[in-house]
Design a protein around this motif. Structure first.
Motif, PDB file in Angstrom:
ATOM      1  N   TYR A  44      10.282  -0.595   9.815  1.00 40.71           N
ATOM      2  CA  TYR A  44      10.132  -2.045   9.922  1.00 40.71           C
ATOM      3  C   TYR A  44      11.380  -2.600  10.621  1.00 40.71           C
ATOM      4  O   TYR A  44      12.496  -2.136  10.351  1.00 40.71           O
ATOM      5  CB  TYR A  44      10.063  -2.694   8.537  1.00 40.71           C
ATOM      6  CG  TYR A  44       8.752  -2.586   7.792  1.00 40.71           C
ATOM      7  CD1 TYR A  44       7.655  -1.901   8.296  1.00 40.71           C
ATOM      8  CD2 TYR A  44       8.614  -3.209   6.554  1.00 40.71           C
ATOM      9  CE1 TYR A  44       6.465  -1.833   7.580  1.00 40.71           C
ATOM     10  CE2 TYR A  44       7.425  -3.145   5.838  1.00 40.71           C
ATOM     11  CZ  TYR A  44       6.360  -2.459   6.353  1.00 40.71           C
ATOM     12  OH  TYR A  44       5.192  -2.397   5.643  1.00 40.71           O
ATOM     13  N   GLU A  73       7.412   5.120   7.864  1.00 45.44           N
ATOM     14  CA  GLU A  73       7.207   3.940   8.708  1.00 45.44           C
ATOM     15  C   GLU A  73       8.558   3.269   8.957  1.00 45.44           C
ATOM     16  O   GLU A  73       9.486   3.434   8.164  1.00 45.44           O
ATOM     17  CB  GLU A  73       6.270   2.979   7.954  1.00 45.44           C
ATOM     18  CG  GLU A  73       5.946   1.721   8.704  1.00 45.44           C
ATOM     19  CD  GLU A  73       4.634   1.103   8.238  1.00 45.44           C
ATOM     20  OE1 GLU A  73       4.038   1.574   7.258  1.00 45.44           O
ATOM     21  OE2 GLU A  73       4.209   0.134   8.870  1.00 45.44           O
ATOM     22  N   HIS A  86      -4.252   3.873   5.049  1.00 40.34           N
ATOM     23  CA  HIS A  86      -3.763   2.899   4.075  1.00 40.34           C
ATOM     24  C   HIS A  86      -4.523   3.029   2.764  1.00 40.34           C
ATOM     25  O   HIS A  86      -5.752   2.901   2.746  1.00 40.34           O
ATOM     26  CB  HIS A  86      -3.903   1.478   4.646  1.00 40.34           C
ATOM     27  CG  HIS A  86      -3.028   1.244   5.833  1.00 40.34           C
ATOM     28  ND1 HIS A  86      -3.420   1.520   7.114  1.00 40.34           N
ATOM     29  CD2 HIS A  86      -1.749   0.803   5.914  1.00 40.34           C
ATOM     30  CE1 HIS A  86      -2.417   1.247   7.953  1.00 40.34           C
ATOM     31  NE2 HIS A  86      -1.400   0.817   7.243  1.00 40.34           N
ATOM     32  N   HIS A 132       4.849   0.396  -0.114  1.00 36.29           N
ATOM     33  CA  HIS A 132       5.687  -0.670   0.421  1.00 36.29           C
ATOM     34  C   HIS A 132       4.954  -2.004   0.454  1.00 36.29           C
ATOM     35  O   HIS A 132       3.774  -2.062   0.778  1.00 36.29           O
ATOM     36  CB  HIS A 132       6.207  -0.309   1.818  1.00 36.29           C
ATOM     37  CG  HIS A 132       5.241   0.445   2.679  1.00 36.29           C
ATOM     38  ND1 HIS A 132       4.863   1.741   2.415  1.00 36.29           N
ATOM     39  CD2 HIS A 132       4.566   0.082   3.802  1.00 36.29           C
ATOM     40  CE1 HIS A 132       4.001   2.139   3.334  1.00 36.29           C
ATOM     41  NE2 HIS A 132       3.791   1.159   4.187  1.00 36.29           N
ATOM     42  N   HIS A 150       0.836  -1.220   0.000  1.00 38.19           N
ATOM     43  CA  HIS A 150       0.000   0.000   0.000  1.00 38.19           C
ATOM     44  C   HIS A 150       0.861   1.256   0.000  1.00 38.19           C
ATOM     45  O   HIS A 150       2.030   1.216   0.392  1.00 38.19           O
ATOM     46  CB  HIS A 150      -0.904   0.006   1.250  1.00 38.19           C
ATOM     47  CG  HIS A 150      -0.139  -0.087   2.534  1.00 38.19           C
ATOM     48  ND1 HIS A 150       0.131  -1.293   3.153  1.00 38.19           N
ATOM     49  CD2 HIS A 150       0.451   0.859   3.307  1.00 38.19           C
ATOM     50  CE1 HIS A 150       0.831  -1.079   4.247  1.00 38.19           C
ATOM     51  NE2 HIS A 150       1.050   0.224   4.365  1.00 38.19           N
ATOM     52  N   HIS A 178       0.636   4.991   1.987  1.00 37.31           N
ATOM     53  CA  HIS A 178      -0.125   5.599   3.053  1.00 37.31           C
ATOM     54  C   HIS A 178      -1.071   6.624   2.443  1.00 37.31           C
ATOM     55  O   HIS A 178      -0.713   7.329   1.493  1.00 37.31           O
ATOM     56  CB  HIS A 178       0.804   6.224   4.108  1.00 37.31           C
ATOM     57  CG  HIS A 178       1.500   5.162   4.916  1.00 37.31           C
ATOM     58  ND1 HIS A 178       2.680   5.355   5.588  1.00 37.31           N
ATOM     59  CD2 HIS A 178       1.155   3.860   5.143  1.00 37.31           C
ATOM     60  CE1 HIS A 178       3.035   4.233   6.188  1.00 37.31           C
ATOM     61  NE2 HIS A 178       2.125   3.295   5.927  1.00 37.31           N
TER      62      HIS A 178
HETATM   63 ZN    ZN Z   1       2.484   1.043   5.803  1.00 39.78          ZN
END
Ligand code: ZN
Ligand code: S6P
Length: 191
Positions: A102, A100, A161, A139, A91, A93
Motif C-alpha cells: 500500500y 501486498e 479475496h 488487512h 479481508h 487473501h
Molecule cells: Zn488485499
C-alpha cells in the motif's frame, strides 16, 4: 498467458480517481452496517441520515493470472459510526501466502492487520508511506483523519479475496475515537 501491452494510468492523489478505471466499486454503510461494533448506531444513521458512502475503489482491469499485478486506489471518506472510524471491510487473501503493498497518497489512515495465529498490528499511514502487508496477514484500512484517506495498492492477481472470514469473526481490534484521539481497543465481539 496473454501478452499485455505496457500502459500508464494517471492517479489523482487527493481523490483516487484514475484516468481510465477498469472498474469502480462503492461501499456504502448499508453494504457493511453489521461490521461496525455499534450496529444500533449504524441502523439509526441509515434510517435518519441515509446511506452514506464509506469508501470507493478504482482499479485497472487485468486477467486473474499468475504474475499479473492488479493495482487500484481506495478513498475512505472521513467520519465515524458511533466511536468507530470509517473503514474498509477488510479481508485475508484467499491464497494466504500472497502479500501486498500500500502507498499513502492523501490524508491519514491506520492499517489494521492480523494473522490467524493470533498476531495483530496497526500501522500509521500518511501521504508517502509505503506499507507492506506480508503474506498471511488480513488487512483493513481505517480513516483516522478529518479529510479523505487515499492510498494505492498493488497485489498479485491470483491472491484472491476472502471476505467471509472477517465477515464472520471481525478483527481482534477496533479503531475508535477516545478522548479526542484515535485509539485501538479490543473488539468485544471478535470470533
Ligand atoms: Zn488485499
Ligand atoms: C486488495 C487490496 C485493496 C482493497 C481495498 C478495499 O487486495 O487489499 O485494494 O481491496 O482497499 O478493501 P476491501 O477490504 O473492501 O477489499
Amino acid at each position: 498467458m496473454p501478452l499485455i501491452a505496457p500502459f500508464v494510468t494517471e492517479v489523482h492523489f487527493s481523490s483516487g480517481v484514475l484516468s481510465a478505471p477498469g472498474y469502480v466499486i462503492q461501499r456504502n454503510l448499508s453494504d457493511m452496517a453489521n461490521m461496525y461494533a455499534d450496529s444500533d448506531e449504524a441502523a439509526r444513521i441509515l434510517a435518519e441520515d441515509g446511506d452514506r458512502l464509506i469508501y470507493e475503489v478504482q482499479g485497472v482491469d487485468l486477467p486473474a493470472e499468475e504474475g499479473q499485478l492488479p493495482h487500484c486506489t481506495t478513498r475512505i471518506t472521513p467520519g465515524r459510526i458511533g466511536a468507530e472510524f470509517h473503514m474498509t471491510k477488510g479481508h485475508y487473501h484467499a491464497r494466504r501466502e500472497q502479500g501486498e503493498v500500500y502507498f499513502g497518497l492523501t490524508g491519514r489512515g491506520w492499517l489494521v492487520m492480523q494473522t490467524e495465529t493470533g498476531e495483530s498490528s496497526v500501522q500509521d499511514m500518511v501521504a508517502g508511506s509505503a506499507a507492506y502487508v506480508p503474506p498471511y496477514w488480513a488487512h483493513r484500512t481505517v480513516n483516522v483523519g478529518d479529510e479523505d484517506f487515499v492510498f494505492f495498492s498493488v497485489w498479485e492477481a491470483r491472491a484472491g479475496h476472502d471476505y467471509g472470514t472477517i465477515e464472520r469473526d471481525g478483527f481482534r481490534v477496533l479503531v475508535v475515537m477516545r478522548d479526542g484521539q484515535p485509539a485501538v481497543v479490543d473488539n468485544p465481539k471478535y470470533g
